[in-house]
Write an enzyme that holds these catalytic residues in place. Structure first.
Site, mmCIF file in Angstrom:
data_model
loop_
_atom_site.group_PDB
_atom_site.id
_atom_site.type_symbol
_atom_site.label_atom_id
_atom_site.label_comp_id
_atom_site.label_asym_id
_atom_site.label_seq_id
_atom_site.Cartn_x
_atom_site.Cartn_y
_atom_site.Cartn_z
ATOM 1 N N LYS A 161 56.662 -47.093 -33.721
ATOM 2 C CA LYS A 161 57.437 -48.011 -32.883
ATOM 3 C C LYS A 161 58.309 -47.218 -31.900
ATOM 4 O O LYS A 161 58.423 -47.564 -30.730
ATOM 5 C CB LYS A 161 58.304 -48.939 -33.763
ATOM 6 C CG LYS A 161 57.461 -49.975 -34.497
ATOM 7 C CD LYS A 161 58.227 -50.729 -35.581
ATOM 8 C CE LYS A 161 57.268 -51.597 -36.389
ATOM 9 N NZ LYS A 161 57.897 -52.279 -37.520
ATOM 10 N N GLN A 182 63.455 -52.055 -40.826
ATOM 11 C CA GLN A 182 62.090 -51.953 -41.366
ATOM 12 C C GLN A 182 62.050 -52.463 -42.811
ATOM 13 O O GLN A 182 62.829 -52.039 -43.657
ATOM 14 C CB GLN A 182 61.623 -50.485 -41.301
ATOM 15 C CG GLN A 182 60.193 -50.276 -41.752
ATOM 16 C CD GLN A 182 59.170 -50.963 -40.840
ATOM 17 O OE1 GLN A 182 59.270 -50.939 -39.625
ATOM 18 N NE2 GLN A 182 58.176 -51.602 -41.447
ATOM 19 N N ASP A 192 62.438 -59.099 -34.360
ATOM 20 C CA ASP A 192 61.383 -59.394 -35.333
ATOM 21 C C ASP A 192 61.260 -60.902 -35.573
ATOM 22 O O ASP A 192 60.351 -61.348 -36.260
ATOM 23 C CB ASP A 192 61.680 -58.698 -36.672
ATOM 24 C CG ASP A 192 60.903 -57.405 -36.825
ATOM 25 O OD1 ASP A 192 59.918 -57.223 -36.083
ATOM 26 O OD2 ASP A 192 61.272 -56.583 -37.682
#
Ligand code: NAP
Length: 286
Positions: A51, A95, A118
């Site tokens: 990422k 994460q 997200d």
């Protein structure tokens, strides 16, 4: 037709790069994504470094925070709160999964919805469920773009989503409803999955069970999107029995090279959108 997710992802990433250039020219600063990684899980390390690399290529700043496995809930919470109030941070990505002992839901709930790239907060999910603008989880957003690029008509289509997770299945169903499909959501308690799948013009599999969707379940001409990523002795495989399904499908994504590459591309897109929306809302009234 096999849908080439790598090619579509490259197109999205190029679009983001161009838009980031314009953003920098106008604002004098680039969008910033904060990544938070807790512990030593090797897969999570790979995901986060991919990422960060993708951000660099798109001209997006990344601000990385690596925390030890022994970090407390309060310390993690303090970091999220700092990132929420840091004006240089447009998006926050924590994460998942977090190591045992840390409460994921509590951490997600603390993320400012304006920076929720997200799309996991209850606010983002609620906005999506109501068909209002907000941050949308990257993978289902990527699926919508693949359907668009493959020329699949969503409005009026019968769509079936197999899986009801917060990350994929539920937002996928909302996006399809918002695009005027007639949507059925299946899960582990669904009776006669074969018959329901067999009626789908658009079939999205997001289960995590190798080749559980049989080729003969696919309606001839249907669009089949395989979100599943399963590591097997024969390598990476999806939730759909690709070879058999491809004989009947009008369009189908492979694994790997289908939905996977779209997730990071859409994370970049969401970071740019968050930066644009935050700057718009911060602009003085004229
Ligand atoms: P998850 O949270 O484990 O959810 C799986 C869903 O599948 C659940 O809703 C479960 O039903 C349902 N299910 C399980 N067995 C079933 C069965 N026999 N028949 C019908 N439904 C069944 O997984 P997830 O996070 O949504 O991820 C799904 C898959 O997508 C995984 O392989 C994951 O690795 C992959 N994934 C890929 C990407 C990407 O970038 N390509 C991104 C995210 C996830 P219940 O709710 O009843 O338990």
């Amino acid at each position: 037709m096999v849908i080439d997710g790598k090619a579509v992802a490259a197109k999205v990433r190029a679009e983001v790069r161009d838009n980031v250039e314009s953003f920098v020219a106008e604002r004098g600063t680039s969008p910033g994504l904060a990544t938070v990684l807790v512990g030593e899980d090797p897969a999570s390390h790979v995901y986060v470094s991919n990422k960060i690399k993708a951000c660099e290529e798109a001209g997006i700043r990344s601000i990385h925070h690596g925390l030890g496995e022994d970090v407390s809930q309060a310390e993690l919470s303090g970091l999220v709160s700092e990132l929420n109030s840091d004006d240089d941070v447009d998006g926050i990505l924590v994460q998942m999964p977090l190591p045992d002992g840390l409460d994921q839901d509590a951490v997600i709930a603390e993320i400012d919805p304006a920076k929720d790239v997200d799309g996991l907060t209850a606010t983002s999910a609620g906005l999506l469920a109501q068909g209002r603008p907000g941050m949308v989880p990257c993978t289902p957003l990527g699926v919508m773009r693949l359907l668009h690029e493959a020329g699949v008509e969503v409005s009026g289509a019968d769509a079936v989503v197999v899986g009801r997770s917060i990350l994929v299945g539920r937002p996928m169903a909302s996006l399809l409803v918002n695009a005027s499909a007639t949507v059925t959501v299946c899960h582990s308690r669904t009776r006669d999955l074969a018959a329901i799948c067999g009626a789908a013009d658009i079939l999205v599999a997001a289960v995590g069970s190798p080749r559980m969707i049989h080729g003969e379940w696919v309606k001839p001409g249907a669009a089949v999107i395989d979100v599943g990523i399963n590591r097997t002795d024969e390598g990476l495989t999806g939730d759909v029995d690709f070879d058999a399904a491809a004989e009947r499908a009008g369009a189908i994504t492979p694994v790997p090279g289908g939905v996977g590459p779209m997730t990071i591309a859409m994370l970049l897109r969401n970071t740019l959108s968050a930066a644009q929306a935050r700057r718009r809302s911060a602009a003085p009234a004229v």
